[in-house]
Design an enzyme around this catalytic site. Structure first.
Site, short mmCIF file in Angstrom:
data_model
loop_
_atom_site.label_atom_id
_atom_site.label_comp_id
_atom_site.label_asym_id
_atom_site.label_seq_id
_atom_site.Cartn_x
_atom_site.Cartn_y
_atom_site.Cartn_z
CG ASP A 12 -0.19 0.03 2.55
OD1 ASP A 12 0.97 -0.44 2.62
OD2 ASP A 12 -0.75 0.56 3.53
CG ASP A 17 4.17 0.25 1.72
OD1 ASP A 17 3.63 -0.86 1.75
OD2 ASP A 17 3.91 1.15 2.55
C1 BDR Z 1 3.04 -0.35 8.61
O1 BDR Z 1 1.99 0.60 8.50
C2 BDR Z 1 2.17 1.42 7.38
O2 BDR Z 1 1.94 2.74 7.69
C3 BDR Z 1 3.56 1.17 6.89
O3 BDR Z 1 3.62 1.28 5.48
C4 BDR Z 1 3.87 -0.21 7.35
O4 BDR Z 1 3.46 -1.19 6.41
C5 BDR Z 1 3.80 -0.08 9.89
O5 BDR Z 1 2.96 -0.21 10.98
CA CA Z 2 2.90 -0.61 4.13
#
Ligand code: BDR
Ligand code: CA
Length: 312
Positions: A12, A17
């Site tokens: 996402d 990411d």
């Molecule tokens: C996860 O939450 C998202 O905000 C980040 O991309 C990561 O996958 C960390 O808690």
């Molecule tokens: Ca993520």
């Protein structure tokens, strides 16, 4: 025919990411067979757009991108636009990629690719587990064809990051996390607490991002807002959860300490919805499904990031 390990990444994007994806793009031992896109950090229209743009910047338009579910299975959930930018990539106003996502839905792509690469596929989840849960509902035999399943999510002693007890990916869609983690007999888990134990000093990250590469320049731009937010809120280190999970994917031999335990997702509760409850003392008699990353070789982690940014 290639002898590379087929890698399917559900993600996402999201600033961390993006770093994880750059690491995977850069890896010679794995072949990315697709990116399936979840809603999470921000809405699906942005996460798809960001995945396409990152592929373009990295010259990896050969990797197909599949859009998935626009919302969690049951309950609406807040996004993380305050951390990643309202567009998920730091609100820097880049031109959208020329390429569009494929027509096939992410859940169907996961199933198709699991057949195509049966027995060899490494499936990685860097976002909420909605797409994988949907795929499992369509075809519960999916885990039989997956060689390794690696998940970024949870907080194994309930030191959460979105609520006191819960981590973002599991909290965003707890039902999907429950369905998915129950379905896989065994999976590797890189949780938020491992992320906190493997922070990246801001001054080092700044130096890597000064590298003379298109990837580093783009990544410096899109991550600036979240790095400033993090320096303000969390101190000297920056925490890139998905990047640590990707290090565990690409170089599992870098894992220095692991623990296997039963793990359940809290679906109810006033304070703990979405929490990952690890049965540390094995009281419930459940199977040790979760292979939890506790400690990873920090130097190797940082090397993988530097290489991904072409930072020498
Ligand atoms: C996860 O939450 C998202 O905000 C980040 O991309 C990561 O996958 C960390 O808690
Ligand atoms: Ca993520």
């Amino acid at each position: 025919m290639t002898d590379k390990i087929p890698l399917l990444i559900d993600t996402d994007p999201g600033v961390d990411d993006a770093l994880a994806l750059l690491m995977a793009f850069n890896d010679a031992r794995h072949e990315i067979v697709g990116l399936t896109i979840a809603a999470g950090n921000v809405g699906l229209q942005y996460t798809v757009r960001n995945a396409l743009k990152l592929c373009e910047v990295a010259g990896r338009e050969d990797i197909p991108v599949f859009a998935g579910a626009p919302a969690p299975l049951l309950h609406p959930s807040p996004d993380a636009g305050n951390v990643h930018g309202q567009d998920g990539f730091g609100d820097v106003g880049f031109a959208p990629a020329v390429r569009q996502a494929e027509d096939e839905h992410a859940a169907l792509a996961i199933l198709r690719l699991s057949h195509q690469h049966a027995g060899k596929l490494v499936l990685v989840a860097l976002g909420p587990l909605t797409n994988i849960a949907l795929a499992l509902k369509l075809d519960p035999t999916l885990p039989q064809r997956v060689a390794r399943f690696v998940v970024m999510g949870g907080a194994v002693t309930c030191h959460g990051n979105i609520t006191p007890a819960a981590e973002f990916n599991f909290y965003f869609d707890p039902e999907a996390a429950h369905i998915t983690l129950q379905a896989f007999g065994r999976y590797d888990l890189a949780d938020w607490e491992a992320t906190i134990a493997h922070g990246l000093p801001h001054h080092e990250v700044d130096a890597w991002l000064a590298a003379d590469s298109e990837r580093a320049r783009f990544y410096a731009r899109i991550s600036e807002k979240t790095r400033l937010w993090s320096a303000d809120r969390r101190g000297d280190h920056w925490f890139a959860a998905d990047a640590l999970a990707m290090a565990f994917v690409l170089a599992p031999e870098g894992a220095l300490e692991l623990a296997e335990r039963p793990l359940a997702i809290e679906l109810e509760g006033t304070h703990a919805r979405g929490a990952s409850v690890v049965d540390w003392r094995r009281e419930g008699g459940g199977p040790d499904q979760a292979n939890i990353l506790l400690r990873y070789d920090q130097a190797r982690f940082e090397d993988l990031i530097r290489a991904a940014l072409a930072a020498g």
